[in-house]
Write a protein that holds these residues in place. Structure first.
Motif, PDB file in Angstrom:
ATOM      1  N   LYS A 102      -1.805  13.971  -2.862  1.00  0.00           N
ATOM      2  CA  LYS A 102      -2.742  13.639  -3.939  1.00  0.00           C
ATOM      3  C   LYS A 102      -2.016  13.452  -5.270  1.00  0.00           C
ATOM      4  O   LYS A 102      -2.402  12.624  -6.096  1.00  0.00           O
ATOM      5  CB  LYS A 102      -3.805  14.738  -4.073  1.00  0.00           C
ATOM      6  CG  LYS A 102      -4.841  14.722  -2.960  1.00  0.00           C
ATOM      7  CD  LYS A 102      -5.881  15.820  -3.165  1.00  0.00           C
ATOM      8  CE  LYS A 102      -6.913  15.796  -2.047  1.00  0.00           C
ATOM      9  NZ  LYS A 102      -7.935  16.872  -2.208  1.00  0.00           N
ATOM     10  N   ALA A 103      -0.942  14.234  -5.471  1.00  0.00           N
ATOM     11  CA  ALA A 103      -0.187  14.129  -6.711  1.00  0.00           C
ATOM     12  C   ALA A 103       0.712  12.898  -6.735  1.00  0.00           C
ATOM     13  O   ALA A 103       0.947  12.313  -7.798  1.00  0.00           O
ATOM     14  CB  ALA A 103       0.662  15.385  -6.914  1.00  0.00           C
ATOM     15  N   ALA A 104       1.207  12.485  -5.559  1.00  0.00           N
ATOM     16  CA  ALA A 104       2.222  11.431  -5.521  1.00  0.00           C
ATOM     17  C   ALA A 104       1.668  10.057  -5.156  1.00  0.00           C
ATOM     18  O   ALA A 104       2.276   9.041  -5.510  1.00  0.00           O
ATOM     19  CB  ALA A 104       3.318  11.804  -4.523  1.00  0.00           C
ATOM     20  N   LEU A 105       0.536  10.007  -4.430  1.00  0.00           N
ATOM     21  CA  LEU A 105       0.061   8.747  -3.848  1.00  0.00           C
ATOM     22  C   LEU A 105      -1.198   8.247  -4.543  1.00  0.00           C
ATOM     23  O   LEU A 105      -1.965   9.020  -5.127  1.00  0.00           O
ATOM     24  CB  LEU A 105      -0.231   8.943  -2.351  1.00  0.00           C
ATOM     25  CG  LEU A 105       0.924   9.460  -1.488  1.00  0.00           C
ATOM     26  CD1 LEU A 105       0.401   9.917  -0.132  1.00  0.00           C
ATOM     27  CD2 LEU A 105       1.972   8.378  -1.300  1.00  0.00           C
ATOM     28  N   ARG A 106      -1.426   6.943  -4.429  1.00  0.00           N
ATOM     29  CA  ARG A 106      -2.650   6.329  -4.945  1.00  0.00           C
ATOM     30  C   ARG A 106      -3.372   5.633  -3.795  1.00  0.00           C
ATOM     31  O   ARG A 106      -2.859   4.670  -3.232  1.00  0.00           O
ATOM     32  CB  ARG A 106      -2.331   5.301  -6.030  1.00  0.00           C
ATOM     33  CG  ARG A 106      -1.685   5.855  -7.289  1.00  0.00           C
ATOM     34  CD  ARG A 106      -1.377   4.743  -8.269  1.00  0.00           C
ATOM     35  NE  ARG A 106      -0.506   3.725  -7.652  1.00  0.00           N
ATOM     36  CZ  ARG A 106      -0.268   2.525  -8.176  1.00  0.00           C
ATOM     37  NH1 ARG A 106      -0.855   2.171  -9.304  1.00  0.00           N
ATOM     38  NH2 ARG A 106       0.536   1.679  -7.563  1.00  0.00           N
ATOM     39  N   SER A 107      -4.549   6.113  -3.443  1.00  0.00           N
ATOM     40  CA  SER A 107      -5.371   5.516  -2.378  1.00  0.00           C
ATOM     41  C   SER A 107      -4.523   5.130  -1.168  1.00  0.00           C
ATOM     42  O   SER A 107      -4.462   3.965  -0.769  1.00  0.00           O
ATOM     43  CB  SER A 107      -6.110   4.277  -2.911  1.00  0.00           C
ATOM     44  OG  SER A 107      -6.890   4.600  -4.036  1.00  0.00           O
ATOM     45  N   PRO A 108      -3.853   6.094  -0.566  1.00  0.00           N
ATOM     46  CA  PRO A 108      -2.907   5.752   0.498  1.00  0.00           C
ATOM     47  C   PRO A 108      -3.563   5.351   1.805  1.00  0.00           C
ATOM     48  O   PRO A 108      -4.704   5.737   2.090  1.00  0.00           O
ATOM     49  CB  PRO A 108      -2.126   7.064   0.688  1.00  0.00           C
ATOM     50  CG  PRO A 108      -3.120   8.126   0.328  1.00  0.00           C
ATOM     51  CD  PRO A 108      -3.920   7.550  -0.803  1.00  0.00           C
TER      52      PRO A 108
ATOM     53  N   ARG B 257       0.820  -1.204   0.000  1.00  0.00           N
ATOM     54  CA  ARG B 257       0.000   0.000   0.000  1.00  0.00           C
ATOM     55  C   ARG B 257       0.859   1.260   0.000  1.00  0.00           C
ATOM     56  O   ARG B 257       1.956   1.279   0.552  1.00  0.00           O
ATOM     57  CB  ARG B 257      -0.908   0.028   1.243  1.00  0.00           C
ATOM     58  CG  ARG B 257      -1.860  -1.154   1.364  1.00  0.00           C
ATOM     59  CD  ARG B 257      -2.817  -1.229   0.163  1.00  0.00           C
ATOM     60  NE  ARG B 257      -3.571   0.011   0.002  1.00  0.00           N
ATOM     61  CZ  ARG B 257      -4.742   0.257   0.608  1.00  0.00           C
ATOM     62  NH1 ARG B 257      -5.259  -0.638   1.428  1.00  0.00           N
ATOM     63  NH2 ARG B 257      -5.383   1.388   0.391  1.00  0.00           N
ATOM     64  N   ASP B 258       0.334   2.319  -0.616  1.00  0.00           N
ATOM     65  CA  ASP B 258       0.957   3.635  -0.476  1.00  0.00           C
ATOM     66  C   ASP B 258       0.702   4.134   0.944  1.00  0.00           C
ATOM     67  O   ASP B 258      -0.352   3.862   1.524  1.00  0.00           O
ATOM     68  CB  ASP B 258       0.369   4.623  -1.481  1.00  0.00           C
ATOM     69  CG  ASP B 258       0.964   4.454  -2.876  1.00  0.00           C
ATOM     70  OD1 ASP B 258       1.676   3.454  -3.093  1.00  0.00           O
ATOM     71  OD2 ASP B 258       0.711   5.312  -3.736  1.00  0.00           O
ATOM     72  N   ILE B 259       1.674   4.883   1.489  1.00  0.00           N
ATOM     73  CA  ILE B 259       1.600   5.330   2.879  1.00  0.00           C
ATOM     74  C   ILE B 259       1.671   6.853   2.961  1.00  0.00           C
ATOM     75  O   ILE B 259       2.556   7.480   2.359  1.00  0.00           O
ATOM     76  CB  ILE B 259       2.759   4.741   3.719  1.00  0.00           C
ATOM     77  CG1 ILE B 259       2.719   3.212   3.711  1.00  0.00           C
ATOM     78  CG2 ILE B 259       2.712   5.275   5.154  1.00  0.00           C
ATOM     79  CD1 ILE B 259       1.491   2.610   4.358  1.00  0.00           C
ATOM     80  N   LEU B 260       0.723   7.430   3.693  1.00  0.00           N
ATOM     81  CA  LEU B 260       0.770   8.842   4.060  1.00  0.00           C
ATOM     82  C   LEU B 260       0.944   8.881   5.576  1.00  0.00           C
ATOM     83  O   LEU B 260      -0.006   8.656   6.329  1.00  0.00           O
ATOM     84  CB  LEU B 260      -0.512   9.560   3.640  1.00  0.00           C
ATOM     85  CG  LEU B 260      -0.623  11.057   3.970  1.00  0.00           C
ATOM     86  CD1 LEU B 260       0.514  11.842   3.335  1.00  0.00           C
ATOM     87  CD2 LEU B 260      -1.973  11.616   3.516  1.00  0.00           C
ATOM     88  N   GLY B 261       2.183   9.094   6.015  1.00  0.00           N
ATOM     89  CA  GLY B 261       2.510   8.959   7.426  1.00  0.00           C
ATOM     90  C   GLY B 261       2.711  10.296   8.122  1.00  0.00           C
ATOM     91  O   GLY B 261       3.417  11.167   7.609  1.00  0.00           O
ATOM     92  N   GLU B 262       2.109  10.445   9.285  1.00  0.00           N
ATOM     93  CA  GLU B 262       2.271  11.654  10.096  1.00  0.00           C
ATOM     94  C   GLU B 262       2.759  11.254  11.481  1.00  0.00           C
ATOM     95  O   GLU B 262       2.121  10.442  12.163  1.00  0.00           O
ATOM     96  CB  GLU B 262       0.950  12.410  10.231  1.00  0.00           C
ATOM     97  CG  GLU B 262       1.041  13.645  11.117  1.00  0.00           C
ATOM     98  CD  GLU B 262      -0.315  14.275  11.398  1.00  0.00           C
ATOM     99  OE1 GLU B 262      -0.359  15.506  11.599  1.00  0.00           O
ATOM    100  OE2 GLU B 262      -1.324  13.543  11.425  1.00  0.00           O
ATOM    101  N   ALA B 263       3.881  11.799  11.887  1.00  0.00           N
ATOM    102  CA  ALA B 263       4.410  11.533  13.230  1.00  0.00           C
ATOM    103  C   ALA B 263       5.351  12.649  13.595  1.00  0.00           C
ATOM    104  O   ALA B 263       6.073  13.176  12.740  1.00  0.00           O
ATOM    105  CB  ALA B 263       5.123  10.185  13.281  1.00  0.00           C
TER     106      ALA B 263
END
Length: 471
Positions: free
Chosen positions: A185-191, A27-33
């Motif tokens: 949105k530009a770099a990830l797919r359904s993250p 999966r694509d990951i959008l991580g916040e920490a």
């Protein structure tokens, strides 16, 4: 697994537990920490493992890219990659500005994994023969919010245009503000969104003790010197606003000897010098103070830093958080102190609004030693240090004038004469036109002179692209 164990990475942090299994599932990951939470391993473990599972070899070309906003962070990511990937046979490299492009071009086409800064990566994608990313399997954008802060948004979009759409992408950031989400949105797919600290009461580590002190501008130098003297066996990072201030305090304090050894790190240094300083400070365990600008405030991991001292108020609450993030990393404790001018008290309210609580303390006057006389004597006998003092004065006054938050920063409230005396100067340096920076757009030659090498490179790439379109 052997590489992780050898590197001392045994127990996963919260962001690693959330991101690694999802990334390994493709999966694509959008991580916040928040800073110091272990984001680097959260993306490096899946990066290395995914190429290993595909039996990626040197013959397969570029398989993974990790993009970092600064040279220091890129270098550190590469060091961690070398440690955790030691049992594998992938070829890996680190490409950043500051080196001759031709030297990197000889090797870049044969790399399986690259860690890079955005400007240098785009330059290779545009100009290096034989360097292609058409088979890329994984892209990592680390410290995405800082990538945007440094003005790399357009550069990253051009990089994305060189990469295949069928790839896995991981994007990590300390905050998921609007600009980061647009980049996502530009770099990830359904993250998969992995956010581990968004609901926390504080945006800074629990083990970090944070205090602030209101200090008149003309007393700041004495206060800092006295602090270093009373904490002479500690490992300390001191943040100031401008490179010229770093140069002055480094040269003056290494002669006046407050106690700890002093070092300097700023953007005007060569890449080699910066990396050597970075490495030396990392290896020292105590009795050292590193003077630096915000170049060191993001992402890099200096082990066992006892104190972060912010001699100058940062421009935003986010910058404050990035600075104090150099201590209390992972499971360690740490301390930070912020020196505010009386006119900057409103910054405490800004921090509270950003979920950061700082406690007020006062200096013990009996422990504050004045060094104005010593500085005056030093400047009288050393013209080079005197010149640095004059430059430091002007740079600081200019930096306050250019701050956008006028609720906090009031350049007209600065006591110029008393401040110059505190630096050891006999007179107030000529400030010139402090508002000249605002008129740079009207003077292209002056604008180019005031640009960083990176900005000139970005403009050069942009001009080449426009020329190609015109042709």
């Amino acid at each position: 697994r052997r590489g992780l164990k050898a590197g001392g990475f045994v127990k996963m942090t919260e962001i690693q537990r959330g991101a690694i299994p999802r990334a390994l599932a493709g999966r694509d990951i959008l991580g916040e920490a928040r800073t110091g939470s272990g984001k680097t391993l959260a993306f490096l473990v899946p990066l290395v493992e995914s190429l290993f599972r595909e039996r990626w070899s040197r013959m397969d070309g570029l398989g993974a890219l990790a993009v970092s906003p600064t040279r220091e962070l890129a270098y550190q990511i590469f060091q961690v990659l070398a440690a955790v990937g030691a049992q594998h046979e992938f070829s890996a490299g680190c490409i950043v500005g500051g080196r001759a492009l031709e030297e990197e071009q000889k090797a870049v086409a044969s790399m399986n994994i690259l860690v890079a800064t955005p400007g240098r990566l785009l330059q290779h994608l545009d100009e290096s023969p034989g360097f292609y990313a058409s088979g890329l399997r994984m892209l990592v954008l680390d410290e995405a919010d800082r990538i945007l802060d440094f003005g790399f948004q357009e550069t990253v979009h051009h990089i994305l245009g060189h990469l295949p759409s069928e790839r896995q992408t991981q994007l990590f950031s300390a905050t998921l503000r609007t600009g980061v989400q647009r980049l996502g949105k530009a770099a990830l797919r359904s993250p998969e969104v992995v956010s581990v600290h968004s609901g926390a009461e504080s945006r800074t580590p629990d083990r970090l003790k944070q205090v602030y002190m209101v200090v008149p501008l003309e007393q700041k130098v004495d206060t800092l010197f006295s602090f270093l003297r009373s904490h002479s066996q500690k490992k300390i990072i001191v943040f100031v606003s401008a490179c010229k201030q770093v140069r002055f305090f480094y040269e003056a304090f290494r002669k006046l000897k407050p106690g700890p050894a002093v070092m300097e790190l700023h953007g005007r240094q060569s890449l080699t010098k910066r990396l050597l300083t970075f490495q030396e400070f990392t290896e020292r365990e105590h009795a050292v103070a590193l003077f630096c600008t915000d170049i060191a405030a993001r992402g890099v991991d200096f082990p066992a830093v006892d104190w972060v001292v912010q001699m100058d108020c940062p421009d935003t609450a986010d910058s404050y958080i990035h600075r104090v993030g150099r201590t209390a990393r992972y499971q360690s404790g740490g301390n930070s102190i912020l020196l505010l001018l009386p006119s900057e008290r409103a910054f405490v309210t800004k921090l509270a609004a950003a979920r950061v609580t700082v406690r007020s303390i006062s200096a013990k006057q009996s422990k504050v030693t004045t060094i104005q006389g010593k500085l005056s004597g030093l400047l009288a006998g050393d013209g080079a240090v005197k010149h640095l003092a004059q430059k430091a004065f002007v740079s600081y006054m200019r930096s306050v004038r250019l701050m956008k938050d006028k609720d906090v920063f009031d350049a007209d409230a600065l006591p110029g004469e008393a401040f110059s005396q505190s630096l050891g100067l006999a007179g107030v340096p000529e400030l010139g036109n402090l508002g000249a920076e605002a008129d740079l757009e009207k003077n292209p030659l002056k604008k180019q002179k005031n640009q960083t090498a990176l900005q000139r490179l970005k403009d050069k790439i942009k001009q080449k692209r426009e020329a190609k379109k015109g042709a």
